[in-house]
Design an enzyme around this catalytic site. Structure first.
Site, PDB file in Angstrom:
ATOM      1  N   HIS A 139      -2.161   8.345  -3.121  1.00  0.00           N
ATOM      2  CA  HIS A 139      -3.321   7.056  -2.881  1.00  0.00           C
ATOM      3  C   HIS A 139      -3.832   6.737  -1.747  1.00  0.00           C
ATOM      4  CE1 HIS A 139      -5.983   3.105  -3.498  1.00  0.00           C
ATOM      5  NE2 HIS A 139      -5.556   2.956  -2.473  1.00  0.00           N
ATOM      6  N   ASP A 151      -5.862  -5.177  -9.370  1.00  0.00           N
ATOM      7  CA  ASP A 151      -6.177  -6.238  -7.573  1.00  0.00           C
ATOM      8  C   ASP A 151      -7.147  -5.860  -7.603  1.00  0.00           C
ATOM      9  OD1 ASP A 151      -5.982  -6.897  -5.509  1.00  0.00           O
ATOM     10  OD2 ASP A 151      -5.552  -5.270  -4.471  1.00  0.00           O
ATOM     11  N   TYR A 177       0.500  -1.377  -0.252  1.00  0.00           N
ATOM     12  CA  TYR A 177      -0.095   0.017   0.210  1.00  0.00           C
ATOM     13  C   TYR A 177       0.898   1.555  -0.051  1.00  0.00           C
ATOM     14  CZ  TYR A 177      -4.681   2.210   2.368  1.00  0.00           C
ATOM     15  OH  TYR A 177      -5.240   3.134   2.284  1.00  0.00           O
ATOM     16  N   THR A 180      -2.138   0.217  -5.314  1.00  0.00           N
ATOM     17  CA  THR A 180      -2.539   1.594  -6.171  1.00  0.00           C
ATOM     18  C   THR A 180      -2.038   2.140  -6.147  1.00  0.00           C
ATOM     19  OG1 THR A 180      -4.548   0.219  -5.367  1.00  0.00           O
ATOM     20  CG2 THR A 180      -4.667   2.483  -6.963  1.00  0.00           C
TER      21      THR A 180
HETATM   22 CA    CA Z   1      -3.578  -3.155  -3.491  1.00  0.00          CA
END
Ligand code: CA
Length: 430
Positions: free
Chosen positions: A142, A242, A137, A359
């Protein structure tokens, strides 16, 4: 023949490579493929619009750097396990075999036909057996956007985010190769103003634009990988979608993180671009403040300038709309920091493990890597070039992601990761 480094920009192949192709001789990504004529999956390398069949090349005795049979395999794991020296030696051999000034493969039409397969005639398979899948992450933009939407805009990043690469353990069994359709998941949805959840098809299906790396060297249980040694353990990279069910996620993620919202499918691109091919595209990583704890090292030239795009095509449309353009160069946590953190507890990693970046979002409105951010959780629908609007994905939509590093006159590309959304499975429970 003089030895020339496989990354040398002046190298040319005897195989024609179109301008803009993702697969010039400086790339040489590995994949697993089969054909109608020979349905046994085997290892190949993408070159222009063709695949060099490494099992066939090895069968001719032209790849003495690897043991026999390594490329006659339905995954790259055996080859990857041979280690970095073998990866480099093999890349050098393949580069030389494909050079314009090397007659070995090109002069005899029978040899040439036996080792080259048009990519259009091939089926591409999952390139590795994936023992484990972890998703990080690591994009600050994001994480900030998600924290702003769902928590407190003034404290969008949780206090631990700047101290370590946050991650969760994903599900390896449902990682699929590009082209595999993805079925909309069923699950528990918690509607506002209703005390209990309902069961049914996800109504907020999303994609997540990510890159991922493939672990190339294992670590033993109980041992950690030092941040300065981590790159030796990384074989190459792929693109990763994802898939995420936002409504299922919102209801389930507290207290232990995502589960059914993520485990139904994760798609990867079929060609693994090696870290060696990506080496010329390293760029300085963002400054890390506060300075990470010593086991995470310092941010250096650890990011890669990979241009990324997401395209969305509704079922009835003849063309796709580009809905996101960004780059991976601003990722806050580097891959070597991710691997050091993953193993610092003594958790072992295995050859073929898949590690997603998280992301990838940029700062501008058109550089956000998922619909959750692009439409502000469905509040601001996107208008596609067909005039249709999207808050989240609909059945029949095709999401296609592509990525490449731009050199002077050629691209080191990943091809794409693409999949069409199928309707949810009818369920007796609904
Ligand atoms: Ca992800």
């Amino acid at each position: 023949m003089t030895t020339i480094h496989p990354n040398d920009p002046t190298l040319q192949s005897f195989i024609p490579v179109r301008p803009g192709s993702h697969f010039p001789i400086q790339n040489l990504p590995y994949g697993v493929f089969s054909t109608g004529a020979d349905p046994l999956p085997r290892v190949g390398v993408a070159i222009g619009d063709d695949i060099l069949d490494l099992a066939a090349v090895a069968g001719l005795g032209l790849l003495p750097c690897v043991p026999p049979g390594v490329f006659h395999a339905s995954s790259l794991n055996q080859f990857i396990a041979l280690g970095r020296d073998t990866w480099q030696a093999t890349r050098q051999w393949i580069s030389e075999l494909l050079r314009k000034d090397n007659p070995a493969l090109q002069s005899d039409p029978c040899v040439r036909d036996s080792v080259l397969v048009p990519m259009a005639d091939a089926t591409l398979h999952l390139p590795v057996d994936i023992p484990g899948y972890t998703d990080f992450y690591s994009s600050r933009e994001h994480a900030t956007n998600c924290g702003t939407m769902f928590r407190d805009p003034a404290n969008a990043l949780l206090p631990n985010w700047l101290e370590m690469p946050i991650a969760y353990n994903g599900r390896a069994s449902s990682v699929v190769v590009s082209g595999t359709p993805v079925q909309r998941p069923n699950g528990q949805l918690k509607l506002p103003d209703v005390p209990r959840p309902v069961f049914g098809p996800c109504r907020k299906l999303d994609f997540e634009l990510e890159t991922a790396f493939i672990v190339g060297q294992p670590s033993a249980l109980g041992n950690s990988i030092a941040v300065d040694d981590a790159e030796r353990h990384i074989f190459g990279m792929v693109l990763l979608n994802d898939w995420s069910a936002r409504d299922i996620q919102q209801w389930e993620y507290m207290p232990l993180g995502p589960f059914n919202s993520k485990t139904f499918a994760s798609s990867i691109s079929p060609w693994i671009v090696t870290m060696e091919a990506l080496e010329p595209f390293r760029v300085q990583s963002p400054t890390q403040e506060p300075m990470p704890l010593p086991y995470l090292g310092k941010a250096g030239k650890d990011s890669y300038d990979i241009m990324l795009e997401v395209n969305l095509r509704p079922a009835a449309a003849t063309h796709a709309t580009t809905i996101c353009r960004t780059s991976s160069r601003f990722m806050y946590w580097s891959m070597r920091q991710q691997l050091a953190h993953h193993t610092v507890s003594g958790c072992n990693v295995r050859v073929g493990d898949l590690m997603g970046s998280g992301t990838i979002s940029g700062r501008s409105a058109d550089s956000l890597g998922c619909l959750l951010e692009l439409t502000r959780n469905g509040n601001n629908p996107l208008t596609l070039s067909t005039g249709e609007q999207r808050r989240f994905l609909e059945d029949g939509d095709t999401v296609s992601m592509t990525g490449w590093c731009q050199a002077d006159g050629y691209r080191i590309g990943f091809g794409d990761v693409s999949a069409t959304v199928l309707p949810a499975q009818p369920s007796r429970a609904s």
